[in-house]
Write a protein that holds these residues in place. Structure first.
Motif, PDB file in Angstrom:
ATOM      1  N   PHE A 120       0.806  -1.219   0.000  1.00 49.67           N
ATOM      2  CA  PHE A 120       0.000   0.000   0.000  1.00 49.67           C
ATOM      3  C   PHE A 120       0.843   1.276   0.000  1.00 49.67           C
ATOM      4  O   PHE A 120       0.304   2.375   0.071  1.00 49.67           O
ATOM      5  N   GLU A 121       2.185   1.112  -0.062  1.00 47.37           N
ATOM      6  CA  GLU A 121       3.102   2.252  -0.048  1.00 47.37           C
ATOM      7  C   GLU A 121       2.781   3.199   1.108  1.00 47.37           C
ATOM      8  O   GLU A 121       2.725   4.416   0.954  1.00 47.37           O
ATOM      9  N   CYS A 122       2.565   2.607   2.269  1.00 50.71           N
ATOM     10  CA  CYS A 122       2.163   3.348   3.466  1.00 50.71           C
ATOM     11  C   CYS A 122       3.120   3.015   4.606  1.00 50.71           C
ATOM     12  O   CYS A 122       3.233   1.856   5.006  1.00 50.71           O
ATOM     13  N   ILE A 123       3.812   4.012   5.097  1.00 54.69           N
ATOM     14  CA  ILE A 123       4.702   3.832   6.240  1.00 54.69           C
ATOM     15  C   ILE A 123       3.961   4.320   7.477  1.00 54.69           C
ATOM     16  O   ILE A 123       3.626   5.501   7.584  1.00 54.69           O
ATOM     17  N   LEU A 124       3.667   3.398   8.367  1.00 56.33           N
ATOM     18  CA  LEU A 124       2.889   3.725   9.560  1.00 56.33           C
ATOM     19  C   LEU A 124       3.789   4.195  10.682  1.00 56.33           C
ATOM     20  O   LEU A 124       4.791   3.551  10.994  1.00 56.33           O
TER      21      LEU A 124
END
Length: 154
Positions: free
Chosen positions: A81-85
């Protein structure tokens, strides 16, 4: 949600359902799917994510480590998701997954039942969810985070 033509053990079935409910209430993942951060097949990636996590619990059983699950969730969110949490929600989600797994192994499906009721209520009313258990992606109260049910940090 995982589907199979074979009959699976009720405890595993409950765990799969519980994992699906947890992922459905994870705000970061819900946003990633709604906004299609993983492309047009974001929903399929979310479903695949549930399958991967359930499989990981199946491989490691009681030797599962909450931090390993958290790392797996973070890696999937970044890769798919190309999401860095940076909000600690993956830690909350992994905590709840481990908790439900331990309960389901013992045949206790009470938390899964509560999650099902929450989800049904949310689907019916579209209102904010509130109950006696924490929803991943929301703050964990001090009482809950220090409970004796936390995983050992080996």
């Amino acid at each position: 949600m995982a589907s199979t033509s074979q009959r699976i053990h009720p405890n595993k079935e409950a765990f799969i359902e519980g994992a699906d409910h947890i992922f459905a209430s994870w705000t970061a993942l819900e946003l990633a799917v709604q906004q299609q951060w993983g492309g047009p097949d974001s929903q399929e990636k979310r479903d695949w994510m549930v399958d991967v996590v359930v499989e990981e619990f199946g491989k490691k059983g009681s030797k599962i480590d909450q931090e390993d699950i958290e790392d797996l969730l973070l890696q999937i969110m970044e890769d798919e998701f190309e999401c860095i949490l940076e909000d600690n929600s993956a830690s909350d989600v992994s905590y709840h997954l481990c908790k439900i797994y331990r309960e389901c192994v013992k045949g206790d499906h009470s938390t899964v039942d509560k999650l099902r009721l929450q989800r049904d209520s949310k689907d019916n009313s579209k209102a904010a969810v509130s109950s006696s258990i924490n929803v991943p992606g929301q703050s964990v109260s001090g009482d809950e985070s220090s409970s004796d049910e936390e995983m050992d940090q080996d």
